[in-house]
Design an enzyme around this catalytic site. Structure first.
Site, PDB file in Angstrom:
ATOM      1  N   ASP A  67       0.831  -1.203   0.000  1.00 20.75           N
ATOM      2  CA  ASP A  67       0.000   0.000   0.000  1.00 20.75           C
ATOM      3  C   ASP A  67       0.866   1.253   0.000  1.00 20.75           C
ATOM      4  O   ASP A  67       2.101   1.180   0.135  1.00 20.75           O
ATOM      5  CB  ASP A  67      -0.971  -0.003   1.198  1.00 20.75           C
ATOM      6  CG  ASP A  67      -0.344  -0.552   2.477  1.00 20.75           C
ATOM      7  OD1 ASP A  67       0.898  -0.519   2.599  1.00 20.75           O
ATOM      8  OD2 ASP A  67      -1.090  -1.010   3.350  1.00 20.75           O
ATOM      9  N   ASP A 136      -8.044  -2.462  13.976  1.00 23.07           N
ATOM     10  CA  ASP A 136      -9.435  -2.649  13.523  1.00 23.07           C
ATOM     11  C   ASP A 136      -9.567  -3.827  12.556  1.00 23.07           C
ATOM     12  O   ASP A 136     -10.585  -3.973  11.883  1.00 23.07           O
ATOM     13  CB  ASP A 136      -9.975  -1.366  12.881  1.00 23.07           C
ATOM     14  CG  ASP A 136      -9.193  -0.955  11.622  1.00 23.07           C
ATOM     15  OD1 ASP A 136      -8.266  -1.690  11.216  1.00 23.07           O
ATOM     16  OD2 ASP A 136      -9.529   0.103  11.051  1.00 23.07           O
ATOM     17  N   HIS A 138      -7.718  -4.417   9.833  1.00 22.54           N
ATOM     18  CA  HIS A 138      -7.369  -4.224   8.411  1.00 22.54           C
ATOM     19  C   HIS A 138      -6.104  -5.001   8.049  1.00 22.54           C
ATOM     20  O   HIS A 138      -5.228  -5.209   8.892  1.00 22.54           O
ATOM     21  CB  HIS A 138      -7.234  -2.730   8.048  1.00 22.54           C
ATOM     22  CG  HIS A 138      -6.058  -2.020   8.640  1.00 22.54           C
ATOM     23  ND1 HIS A 138      -6.180  -0.839   9.339  1.00 22.54           N
ATOM     24  CD2 HIS A 138      -4.725  -2.272   8.628  1.00 22.54           C
ATOM     25  CE1 HIS A 138      -4.977  -0.420   9.711  1.00 22.54           C
ATOM     26  NE2 HIS A 138      -4.083  -1.273   9.296  1.00 22.54           N
ATOM     27  N   GLU A 143      -9.852  -1.296   5.144  1.00 20.27           N
ATOM     28  CA  GLU A 143     -10.507  -0.956   6.406  1.00 20.27           C
ATOM     29  C   GLU A 143     -11.837  -1.714   6.542  1.00 20.27           C
ATOM     30  O   GLU A 143     -12.316  -2.318   5.567  1.00 20.27           O
ATOM     31  CB  GLU A 143     -10.741   0.560   6.449  1.00 20.27           C
ATOM     32  CG  GLU A 143      -9.452   1.396   6.481  1.00 20.27           C
ATOM     33  CD  GLU A 143      -8.745   1.389   7.849  1.00 20.27           C
ATOM     34  OE1 GLU A 143      -8.802   0.366   8.556  1.00 20.27           O
ATOM     35  OE2 GLU A 143      -8.120   2.402   8.195  1.00 20.27           O
TER      36      GLU A 143
HETATM   37  C1  F6R Z   1       1.301  -1.655   6.152  1.00 19.12           C
HETATM   38  C2  F6R Z   1      -0.071  -2.145   6.191  1.00 19.12           C
HETATM   39  C3  F6R Z   1      -0.875  -2.167   7.437  1.00 19.12           C
HETATM   40  C4  F6R Z   1      -0.071  -2.535   8.679  1.00 19.12           C
HETATM   41  C5  F6R Z   1      -0.955  -2.480   9.909  1.00 19.12           C
HETATM   42  C6  F6R Z   1      -0.217  -2.840  11.170  1.00 19.12           C
HETATM   43  O1  F6R Z   1       1.838  -1.786   4.852  1.00 19.12           O
HETATM   44  O2  F6R Z   1      -0.553  -2.523   5.191  1.00 19.12           O
HETATM   45  O3  F6R Z   1      -1.921  -3.092   7.275  1.00 19.12           O
HETATM   46  O4  F6R Z   1       0.472  -3.809   8.524  1.00 19.12           O
HETATM   47  O5  F6R Z   1      -1.506  -1.209  10.035  1.00 19.12           O
HETATM   48  O6  F6R Z   1       0.779  -1.887  11.387  1.00 19.12           O
HETATM   49  P1  F6R Z   1       1.913  -2.117  12.486  1.00 19.12           P
HETATM   50  O7  F6R Z   1       2.712  -3.263  12.014  1.00 19.12           O
HETATM   51  O8  F6R Z   1       2.705  -0.831  12.460  1.00 19.12           O
HETATM   52  O9  F6R Z   1       1.218  -2.366  13.762  1.00 19.12           O
END
Ligand code: F6R
Length: 260
Positions: A67, A136, A138, A143
């Site tokens: 992303d 959440d 995702h 989301e």
């Molecule tokens: C990042 C992504 C997000 C993260 C998620 C968890 O490329 O796609 O889905 O993996 O927000 O983030 P962390 O690892 O920082 O807790």
């Protein structure tokens, strides 16, 4: 879905890096799906160490980021293209042209998303997709409410995700509202997905996507439908799981040749 409960982040990183090393040795032109955020950082450190210590080569590998933020200037240090470069690809011998990101700065975002999907297809699809999970539920930036069949597209971040990611910026107001992200359908096309989650703040999301219903309200729950999904978590992230003892027993008694 295989759930593996490990003592700490280093142990998780080593298991994920073992799987990536095995893949790359078997298939030197493997295609890796690369997550950002905190969860995969230990894996990138471990792989960079293996590259320097034992010559693990990524020269033929392709990488596709999950992303990207929309609206950050090109080269912004928190753009995911820059994070992947800094944390991983600049530390190994992957060819820079083989590292692809969704283009959050494109004038025509839908066309850029379609081109990103096409680029994945051209190299034969993702072999191993690394993932984190949001509080959440995702994955990527899909989301709650995301189509379970979605492809790479623009999404709006929830307030919760913007607050969670404010630690990378000078406050929550600096976190973009929009992102481009691989869709859930895109992620599900990867041949193996490896999701990493650590810490008590992930316990509810982990319980919901591993043991709750498959539902768009918790996007990661779609991984229950994946034929080869591995969930690597620490004890804190596992603390809400009903079947934690069963997952521990299963992993402890797994034949060593099986890998993850
Ligand atoms: C990042 C992504 C997000 C993260 C998620 C968890 O490329 O796609 O889905 O993996 O927000 O983030 P962390 O690892 O920082 O807790």
């Amino acid at each position: 879905m295989e759930v593996v409960i490990l003592p700490d982040h280093a142990a998780i990183a080593a298991v994920a890096a073992d799987a990536i090393e095995a893949l790359v040795r078997l298939k030197p032109n493997a295609v890796l799906g690369l997550a950002t955020g905190s969860s995969p950082l230990g894996v990138y450190d471990d792989l960079a160490d293996r590259h320097h210590a034992v010559g693990l080569s990524f020269a033929g590998v392709h990488g596709f980021a999950l992303d990207e933020y929309v609206g950050l200037p090109v080269g912004h240090k928190e753009s995911y293209r820059e994070v992947i470069r800094r944390e991983f690809t600049d530390r190994i011998d992957i060819h820079p042209d083989n590292v692809h990101s969704p283009d959050g700065a494109a004038e025509d975002i839908p066309a850029a998303c379609a081109a990103f999907e096409a680029a994945i297809r051209v190299v034969g699809g993702v072999d191993l997709q690394l993932l984190g999970v949001g509080t959440d539920g995702h994955i990527g930036f899909n989301e709650p409410g995301s189509s379970l069949a979605s492809r790479t597209r623009i999404k709006s971040l929830t307030d919760q995700t913007r607050k969670d990611n404010a630690r990378f910026f000078d406050g929550v107001d600096e976190v973009p509202h929009h992102v481009v992200t691989q869709g859930l359908g895109t992620i599900m096309d990867a041949r193996h997905v490896v999701l990493i989650a650590t810490g008590a703040q992930k316990a509810t999301a982990v319980h919901d996507f591993v043991e709750g219903p498959v539902a768009a309200l918790c996007a990661a729950s779609i991984l229950q439908m994946h034929p080869h999904a591995t969930v690597l978590i620490d004890e804190a992230a596992a603390s809400g799981l009903k079947l934690a003892d069963y997952y521990r027993h299963t992993y402890a008694n797994k034949p060593p040749w099986q890998g993850i």
